[in-house]
Design an enzyme around this catalytic site. Structure first.
Site, mmCIF file in Angstrom:
data_model
loop_
_atom_site.group_PDB
_atom_site.id
_atom_site.type_symbol
_atom_site.label_atom_id
_atom_site.label_comp_id
_atom_site.label_asym_id
_atom_site.label_seq_id
_atom_site.Cartn_x
_atom_site.Cartn_y
_atom_site.Cartn_z
ATOM 1 N N LYS A 186 -2.573 -0.281 17.843
ATOM 2 C CA LYS A 186 -2.560 -0.833 16.485
ATOM 3 C C LYS A 186 -4.000 -0.882 15.993
ATOM 4 O O LYS A 186 -4.932 -0.940 16.802
ATOM 5 C CB LYS A 186 -1.972 -2.261 16.503
ATOM 6 C CG LYS A 186 -1.381 -2.675 15.187
ATOM 7 C CD LYS A 186 -0.009 -2.055 15.001
ATOM 8 C CE LYS A 186 0.617 -2.426 13.690
ATOM 9 N NZ LYS A 186 1.976 -1.863 13.594
HETATM 10 P P1 NAD Z 1 3.880 -2.803 2.673
HETATM 11 O O1 NAD Z 1 2.457 -3.176 2.507
HETATM 12 O O2 NAD Z 1 4.345 -1.483 2.176
HETATM 13 O O3 NAD Z 1 4.812 -3.925 2.004
HETATM 14 C C1 NAD Z 1 4.722 -5.275 2.329
HETATM 15 C C2 NAD Z 1 5.574 -6.065 1.357
HETATM 16 O O4 NAD Z 1 5.589 -7.425 1.771
HETATM 17 C C3 NAD Z 1 5.068 -6.075 -0.081
HETATM 18 O O5 NAD Z 1 6.168 -6.088 -0.959
HETATM 19 C C4 NAD Z 1 4.295 -7.393 -0.165
HETATM 20 O O6 NAD Z 1 4.206 -7.893 -1.496
HETATM 21 C C5 NAD Z 1 5.186 -8.269 0.682
HETATM 22 N N1 NAD Z 1 4.488 -9.434 1.230
HETATM 23 C C6 NAD Z 1 3.290 -9.481 1.824
HETATM 24 N N2 NAD Z 1 3.008 -10.742 2.188
HETATM 25 C C7 NAD Z 1 4.077 -11.496 1.825
HETATM 26 C C8 NAD Z 1 4.390 -12.857 1.915
HETATM 27 N N3 NAD Z 1 3.540 -13.717 2.475
HETATM 28 N N4 NAD Z 1 5.586 -13.271 1.431
HETATM 29 C C9 NAD Z 1 6.450 -12.400 0.861
HETATM 30 N N5 NAD Z 1 6.209 -11.102 0.764
HETATM 31 C C10 NAD Z 1 5.037 -10.658 1.214
HETATM 32 O O7 NAD Z 1 4.173 -2.956 4.240
HETATM 33 P P2 NAD Z 1 5.346 -2.268 5.068
HETATM 34 O O8 NAD Z 1 4.843 -0.963 5.580
HETATM 35 O O9 NAD Z 1 6.601 -2.326 4.303
HETATM 36 O O10 NAD Z 1 5.414 -3.234 6.338
HETATM 37 C C11 NAD Z 1 6.121 -4.451 6.299
HETATM 38 C C12 NAD Z 1 6.330 -4.960 7.708
HETATM 39 O O11 NAD Z 1 7.072 -3.988 8.464
HETATM 40 C C13 NAD Z 1 5.060 -5.213 8.516
HETATM 41 O O12 NAD Z 1 5.297 -6.285 9.402
HETATM 42 C C14 NAD Z 1 4.899 -3.947 9.314
HETATM 43 O O13 NAD Z 1 4.141 -4.159 10.500
HETATM 44 C C15 NAD Z 1 6.356 -3.643 9.631
HETATM 45 N N6 NAD Z 1 6.649 -2.248 9.953
HETATM 46 C C16 NAD Z 1 6.316 -1.252 9.091
HETATM 47 C C17 NAD Z 1 6.662 0.056 9.401
HETATM 48 C C18 NAD Z 1 6.388 1.184 8.450
HETATM 49 O O14 NAD Z 1 6.902 2.269 8.691
HETATM 50 N N7 NAD Z 1 5.659 0.985 7.363
HETATM 51 C C19 NAD Z 1 7.333 0.342 10.599
HETATM 52 C C20 NAD Z 1 7.675 -0.708 11.453
HETATM 53 C C21 NAD Z 1 7.329 -2.001 11.103
#
Ligand code: NAD
Length: 431
Positions: free
Chosen positions: A121
């Site tokens: 990470k």
């Molecule tokens: P992103 O940045 O595209 O989206 C994050 C979203 O969460 C946004 O809508 C943001 O406004 C919202 N957000 C942030 N802080 C918040 C809060 N305190 N309360 C409410 N909403 C909040 O990120 P992502 O890629 O969608 O990742 C989201 C989660 O999924 C993370 O934990 C990441 O580690 C996990 N994840 C992502 C992937 C991937 O393929 N992108 C894969 C596995 C896991």
């Protein structure tokens, strides 16, 4: 500009940086499973700690000409399984402990679904929404240069995570390619399609969640059609899950992001919401639902709750107010151990992150393979192979849970940890 005082203060608290709650939780969870499977103590001691870590402070230029110095990290948890794999996040909370915990989580996730990677990470402690596009590009290129001794198609392969996207991956690939003197598409996944990415990567984590939900609902005797779903986060994961689930006949009744939430008991129009956020950035103000606060999202009447934003949002303070029968963890480590125990006592079925959100790294694996072979699959092929890996992993975890009489999280960790431990013992100790 970060003042030298702040920098010195932060540098003087390395232990604090390492000893974060999320890292302690990751180690506690690992210890619990290690004890359960009677893991060799030598191996268990090794796996509690990240193997190779890089901490950097580096400057980048703001648009107004000032220079700001920020903290960056890249951590490779285990090098035993092959190259390491894991996202890069830009968020103000990023610290060593958080990145180390998430790297460990990636190790178990890759092992669970059978990918030839160890976990990694990375992250930069910065608020991405406060950066212009040009600032983000300068920051990304300098960060890439700082971590270039660790990453590479055969060493460590970053991907998008919180606050980063395909454009950031394109800048990383370009910077790394300049450093090694040739185009190196295999150094990152989640790239734009024009640079060797796959169209399915952006929706892959959400698709994976959508493939698993019917299997989870079967366990609690609920149909998918009309099932009410609440989703925290409308980024890459939350938005793609909402779209896929709405297409499959579920009713997405509430969505939230950093701006707050919206609720419509008969189901939100997700295509309209997507269009709204494309133009207005946030869900706030969307006319197709009533405004709710971010915290109210967890209490909305629904059968399924999908945390798809940040870590530790389901905890001792709100777990007993959740109405859902199923929690499908789209985010990484969204539930604290205390929150998890409360959900379990209440009979809520939790599909753990390392299983539920594995769709992202699985399609990343496909993209990496195609980048190495310069041979590209159709989107349909990609989706079919993703579905098959996800459903097989779910069935295997369900089988272990039934046989061992444990919850799905413990079962998933048993599978992941045991595979890595076996590989470690087979490779032996050098020298
Ligand atoms: P992103 O940045 O595209 O989206 C994050 C979203 O969460 C946004 O809508 C943001 O406004 C919202 N957000 C942030 N802080 C918040 C809060 N305190 N309360 C409410 N909403 C909040 O990120 P992502 O890629 O969608 O990742 C989201 C989660 O999924 C993370 O934990 C990441 O580690 C996990 N994840 C992502 C992937 C991937 O393929 N992108 C894969 C596995 C896991």
């Amino acid at each position: 500009m970060t003042s030298p005082d702040t920098m010195a203060q932060e540098a003087a608290t390395p232990l604090l940086d390492w000893d974060s709650g999320i890292y302690r939780e990751a180690v506690n969870q690992f210890d619990r499973v290690a004890a359960y499977i009677d893991l060799d103590p030598n191996v268990s001691q090794r796996l509690r700690l990240p193997q190779r870590s890089l901490v950097t402070t580096f400057p980048f230029r703001r648009d107004d000409g000032s220079v700001e110095t920020v903290f960056g990290y890249r951590i490779r948890h285990v090098l035993t399984m092959g190259p390491t794999k894991g996202g890069i996040r830009y968020a103000p909370t990023v610290n060593f402990g958080e990145v180390a915990a998430l790297a460990m989580n990636m190790t178990w996730k890759c092992a669970l679904v059978g990918l030839p990677f160890g976990g990694a990470k990375g992250g930069v402690r910065v608020s991405p929404e406060l950066l212009s596009r040009a600032e983000k590009q300068r920051l990304t290129r300098r960060y890439t240069s700082e971590i270039s001794t660790l990453i590479g198609p055969q060493r460590d392969i970053p991907a998008p995570d919180l606050g980063t996207d395909s454009q950031v991956m394109a800048w990383i690939m370009d910077t790394y390619s300049h450093q090694v003197g040739h185009g190196a598409p295999g150094v990152v996944t989640g790239k734009p399609v024009e640079l060797g990415g796959t169209a399915v990567r952006e929706e892959s984590t959400g698709l994976g969640l959508a493939y698993l939900l019917p299997l989870a609902l079967e366990m609690v005797d609920l149909p998918l059609e009309g099932t009410r779903v609440a989703i925290q986060g409308f980024g890459q994961v939350g938005r793609s899950a909402a779209l896929a689930l709405a297409r499959q006949g579920a009713r997405v009744v509430a969505v939230s992001d950093l701006s707050g939430g919206i609720h419509c008991p008969t189901g939100l129009d997700i295509d309209a919401l997507r269009e709204w956020t494309d133009h207005n950035l946030w869900v706030e103000g969307f006319p197709g639902g009533d405004p709710i606060s971010g915290e109210q999202l967890f209490e909305v009447d629904c059968e399924v709750l999908i945390p798809a934003a940040v870590q530790e949002v389901i905890h001792g303070g709100n777990a007993d107010r959740i109405t859902a029968a199923v929690v499908l963890e789209g985010a990484n480590t969204p539930t604290t151990m205390e929150g998890d125990q409360i959900l379990q006592k209440r009979g809520v079925l939790v599909v753990p992150d390392i299983l539920a959100n594995a769709g992202g790294v699985t399609v990343s694996y496909f993209e990496w393979l195609q980048g190495l072979q310069y041979y590209f699959w159709t989107d349909e092929e990609t989706r079919q192979r993703l579905r098959s890996i996800m459903t097989n992993a779910f069935r295997e975890v369900h089988r272990i849970a039934r046989e061992e009489k444990v919850d799905l999280r413990t079962a998933a960790l048993i599978k992941g940890v045991a595979r890595v431990a076996k590989a470690k013992l087979l490779r032996g100790l050098f020298p």
